[in-house]
Write an enzyme that holds these catalytic residues in place. Structure first.
Site, PDB file in Angstrom:
ATOM      1  N   LYS A  39     -17.344  -5.956   9.451  1.00 47.92           N
ATOM      2  CA  LYS A  39     -16.162  -6.760   9.172  1.00 47.92           C
ATOM      3  C   LYS A  39     -15.283  -6.838  10.416  1.00 47.92           C
ATOM      4  O   LYS A  39     -14.990  -5.822  11.037  1.00 47.92           O
ATOM      5  CB  LYS A  39     -15.398  -6.097   8.014  1.00 47.92           C
ATOM      6  CG  LYS A  39     -14.558  -7.067   7.198  1.00 47.92           C
ATOM      7  CD  LYS A  39     -14.159  -6.374   5.897  1.00 47.92           C
ATOM      8  CE  LYS A  39     -12.844  -6.907   5.374  1.00 47.92           C
ATOM      9  NZ  LYS A  39     -12.408  -6.192   4.177  1.00 47.92           N
ATOM     10  N   HIS A  77       0.853  -1.205   0.000  1.00 43.95           N
ATOM     11  CA  HIS A  77       0.000   0.000   0.000  1.00 43.95           C
ATOM     12  C   HIS A  77       0.884   1.249   0.000  1.00 43.95           C
ATOM     13  O   HIS A  77       0.639   2.208  -0.734  1.00 43.95           O
ATOM     14  CB  HIS A  77      -0.854   0.085   1.279  1.00 43.95           C
ATOM     15  CG  HIS A  77      -1.931  -0.941   1.406  1.00 43.95           C
ATOM     16  ND1 HIS A  77      -2.101  -1.695   2.539  1.00 43.95           N
ATOM     17  CD2 HIS A  77      -2.920  -1.318   0.556  1.00 43.95           C
ATOM     18  CE1 HIS A  77      -3.159  -2.486   2.388  1.00 43.95           C
ATOM     19  NE2 HIS A  77      -3.672  -2.291   1.192  1.00 43.95           N
ATOM     20  N   SER A 127      -3.123  -7.443   3.415  1.00 48.26           N
ATOM     21  CA  SER A 127      -3.430  -7.194   4.832  1.00 48.26           C
ATOM     22  C   SER A 127      -3.952  -8.464   5.489  1.00 48.26           C
ATOM     23  O   SER A 127      -3.634  -8.746   6.645  1.00 48.26           O
ATOM     24  CB  SER A 127      -4.482  -6.091   4.968  1.00 48.26           C
ATOM     25  OG  SER A 127      -3.984  -4.878   4.477  1.00 48.26           O
ATOM     26  N   ARG A 160      -2.534  -6.386  -8.004  1.00 49.95           N
ATOM     27  CA  ARG A 160      -1.385  -7.275  -7.781  1.00 49.95           C
ATOM     28  C   ARG A 160      -1.373  -8.433  -8.757  1.00 49.95           C
ATOM     29  O   ARG A 160      -0.322  -8.916  -9.157  1.00 49.95           O
ATOM     30  CB  ARG A 160      -1.421  -7.837  -6.343  1.00 49.95           C
ATOM     31  CG  ARG A 160      -1.193  -6.790  -5.277  1.00 49.95           C
ATOM     32  CD  ARG A 160      -1.599  -7.280  -3.925  1.00 49.95           C
ATOM     33  NE  ARG A 160      -3.016  -7.620  -3.899  1.00 49.95           N
ATOM     34  CZ  ARG A 160      -3.688  -7.989  -2.826  1.00 49.95           C
ATOM     35  NH1 ARG A 160      -3.079  -8.085  -1.668  1.00 49.95           N
ATOM     36  NH2 ARG A 160      -4.979  -8.260  -2.893  1.00 49.95           N
TER      37      ARG A 160
HETATM   38  O1  PNS Z   1      -8.916  -2.793   0.880  1.00 41.96           O
HETATM   39  P1  PNS Z   1     -10.197  -3.360   0.342  1.00 41.96           P
HETATM   40  O2  PNS Z   1     -10.949  -4.069   1.432  1.00 41.96           O
HETATM   41  O3  PNS Z   1      -9.969  -4.224  -0.876  1.00 41.96           O
HETATM   42  O4  PNS Z   1     -11.093  -2.100  -0.133  1.00 41.96           O
HETATM   43  C1  PNS Z   1     -12.363  -2.277  -0.709  1.00 41.96           C
HETATM   44  C2  PNS Z   1     -13.128  -0.931  -0.801  1.00 41.96           C
HETATM   45  C3  PNS Z   1     -13.195  -0.255   0.537  1.00 41.96           C
HETATM   46  C4  PNS Z   1     -12.437  -0.016  -1.788  1.00 41.96           C
HETATM   47  C5  PNS Z   1     -14.569  -1.261  -1.342  1.00 41.96           C
HETATM   48  O5  PNS Z   1     -15.097  -2.314  -0.597  1.00 41.96           O
HETATM   49  C6  PNS Z   1     -15.525  -0.063  -1.240  1.00 41.96           C
HETATM   50  O6  PNS Z   1     -15.380   0.906  -1.926  1.00 41.96           O
HETATM   51  N1  PNS Z   1     -16.530  -0.180  -0.350  1.00 41.96           N
HETATM   52  C7  PNS Z   1     -17.528   0.835  -0.114  1.00 41.96           C
HETATM   53  C8  PNS Z   1     -18.895   0.415  -0.626  1.00 41.96           C
HETATM   54  C9  PNS Z   1     -18.977   0.631  -2.117  1.00 41.96           C
HETATM   55  O7  PNS Z   1     -19.022   1.752  -2.580  1.00 41.96           O
HETATM   56  N2  PNS Z   1     -18.976  -0.471  -2.920  1.00 41.96           N
HETATM   57  C10 PNS Z   1     -18.912  -0.416  -4.379  1.00 41.96           C
HETATM   58  C11 PNS Z   1     -20.249  -0.481  -5.035  1.00 41.96           C
HETATM   59  S1  PNS Z   1     -20.683  -2.128  -5.439  1.00 41.96           S
END
Ligand code: PNS
Length: 163
Positions: free
Chosen positions: A40, A16, A129, A91
């Site tokens: 979560k 990150h 993570s 990745r």
């Molecule tokens: O580090 P991560 O867990 O892969 O991040 C995922 C994240 C936070 C970018 C994604 O889950 C997100 O944007 N969640 C907020 C809800 C949302 O807007 N979802 C997309 C529409 S389906």
């Protein structure tokens, strides 16, 4: 140009951090956006995750980077921030498959929103993570995958005493 780099960052890894450093060089404003997701199960509470990222920003003297938290939809946060650019790190193909779906949902929900994908440096491409959390839960050595500060925080959390 202002971009948003969203994620869970539980905890921030050197992968990150590499993306954040590259973004700092490329854009005028970078908002690292931590999703508040109470459902979560997390290792670090949001406040600590934010603190850990802020420590990295300070230590690496990243001038264009800020850390914020958001709840709910990413597109609503992007609107609030007046930005139409999301950045996600990729990745492997598995990341790509997952990300195109979210990027297309987001672009539909917020027309004009772009998602930029940055390829992770191959030397960090296996780091996650969730892998760090698993390693930490079995008292594995996380030093090669996270910063000194994060390592310390993990060991304190696990009450293992830093090594
Ligand atoms: O580090 P991560 O867990 O892969 O991040 C995922 C994240 C936070 C970018 C994604 O889950 C997100 O944007 N969640 C907020 C809800 C949302 O807007 N979802 C997309 C529409 S389906």
């Amino acid at each position: 140009m202002k971009v948003i780099y969203p994620g869970s960052f539980d905890p921030i890894t050197i992968g990150h951090l590499d993306i954040i450093k590259r973004l700092d060089q490329m854009f005028d404003e970078v908002v690292v956006a931590i999703l508040i997701n109470e459902a979560k199960h997390s290792l670090f509470p949001i406040k600590e995750r934010k603190q850990l990222i802020e420590e990295e920003i300070k230590e690496n003297k990243l001038k264009n980077v800020k850390v914020k938290t958001f709840e709910g939809l990413l597109v609503d946060f992007a609107k609030k921030e007046n930005s139409k650019t999301i950045v996600r790190g990729i990745r492997a193909v598995t990341d790509y498959e997952y990300e195109i779906n979210i990027a297309q949902f987001n672009a539909n929900l917020y027309p004009g929103l772009e998602t930029i994908f940055l390829l992770s440096d191959p030397k960090f491409s296996f780091i996650s993570s969730s892998g760090i959390r698993e390693l930490a839960s079995f008292s594995g050595d996380v030093s090669k995958f996270v910063s000194k500060n994060v390592k310390k925080a993990i060991y304190e959390k696990n009450k293992l005493g830093g090594k």
